[in-house]
Design a protein around this motif. Structure first.
Motif, PDB file in Angstrom:
ATOM      1  N   UNK A 190     -53.806 -42.761  14.099  1.00 31.26           N
ATOM      2  CA  UNK A 190     -53.584 -41.329  13.876  1.00 31.26           C
ATOM      3  C   UNK A 190     -53.909 -40.617  15.174  1.00 31.26           C
ATOM      4  N   UNK A 191     -53.527 -39.371  15.280  1.00 32.32           N
ATOM      5  CA  UNK A 191     -53.900 -38.616  16.478  1.00 32.32           C
ATOM      6  C   UNK A 191     -55.413 -38.661  16.686  1.00 32.32           C
ATOM      7  N   UNK A 192     -55.810 -38.955  17.894  1.00 35.14           N
ATOM      8  CA  UNK A 192     -57.233 -39.025  18.230  1.00 35.14           C
ATOM      9  C   UNK A 192     -57.826 -40.420  18.133  1.00 35.14           C
ATOM     10  N   UNK A 193     -57.135 -41.350  17.490  1.00 32.12           N
ATOM     11  CA  UNK A 193     -57.635 -42.729  17.422  1.00 32.12           C
ATOM     12  C   UNK A 193     -57.576 -43.324  18.822  1.00 32.12           C
ATOM     13  N   UNK A 194     -58.622 -44.014  19.218  1.00 30.18           N
ATOM     14  CA  UNK A 194     -58.640 -44.607  20.559  1.00 30.18           C
ATOM     15  C   UNK A 194     -58.347 -46.100  20.489  1.00 30.18           C
ATOM     16  N   UNK A 195     -57.782 -46.609  21.562  1.00 29.70           N
ATOM     17  CA  UNK A 195     -57.535 -48.054  21.620  1.00 29.70           C
ATOM     18  C   UNK A 195     -58.855 -48.815  21.657  1.00 29.70           C
ATOM     19  N   UNK A 196     -59.891 -48.192  22.199  1.00 32.26           N
ATOM     20  CA  UNK A 196     -61.205 -48.849  22.219  1.00 32.26           C
ATOM     21  C   UNK A 196     -61.706 -49.066  20.792  1.00 32.26           C
ATOM     22  N   UNK A 197     -61.541 -48.058  19.933  1.00 34.31           N
ATOM     23  CA  UNK A 197     -61.973 -48.181  18.531  1.00 34.31           C
ATOM     24  C   UNK A 197     -61.124 -49.221  17.812  1.00 34.31           C
ATOM     25  N   UNK A 198     -59.803 -49.174  18.023  1.00 29.99           N
ATOM     26  CA  UNK A 198     -58.921 -50.167  17.407  1.00 29.99           C
ATOM     27  C   UNK A 198     -59.323 -51.577  17.830  1.00 29.99           C
ATOM     28  N   UNK A 199     -59.604 -51.748  19.099  1.00 33.38           N
ATOM     29  CA  UNK A 199     -60.006 -53.056  19.607  1.00 33.38           C
ATOM     30  C   UNK A 199     -61.317 -53.508  18.974  1.00 33.38           C
ATOM     31  N   UNK A 200     -62.285 -52.603  18.888  1.00 32.41           N
ATOM     32  CA  UNK A 200     -63.584 -52.956  18.308  1.00 32.41           C
ATOM     33  C   UNK A 200     -63.434 -53.384  16.850  1.00 32.41           C
ATOM     34  N   UNK A 201     -62.641 -52.641  16.093  1.00 36.38           N
ATOM     35  CA  UNK A 201     -62.434 -52.982  14.677  1.00 36.38           C
ATOM     36  C   UNK A 201     -61.697 -54.315  14.561  1.00 36.38           C
TER      37      UNK A 201
END
Length: 77
Positions: free
Chosen positions: A34-45
């Motif tokens: 979604x808007x504001x989601x970071x690739x760093x967060x996606x990677x961590x999850x």
């Protein structure tokens, strides 16, 4: 040149499990985008979900043909 290599039932079962893990994690990623989601967060999850399933990324630390592994970039670099 050899023909196709047939997989055993055990090999197919392993491949099926890997495919299911990928499907589950991609679905989690799809829901997070979604808007504001970071690739760093996606990677961590994604890393957390792989670990929960006893899996690991075939790309993390990949070093083709003896070259140094791909670098992990962060927002601070």
């Amino acid at each position: 040149m050899r023909g196709p290599v047939l997989k055993s039932a055990d090999e197919l079962e392993i491949m099926d499990r890997a495919n299911r893990v990928v499907l589950e994690i991609l679905e989690i990623m799809r829901q997070m985008i979604r808007p504001g989601a970071t690739t760093a967060k996606l990677n961590a999850v994604a890393e957390e979900e792989l670990a929960k399933r006893g899996a690991k990324s075939p790309f993390k630390g990949y070093a083709p043909m003896g070259l140094p592994p791909y670098r992990r970039w962060s927002a601070r670099q």
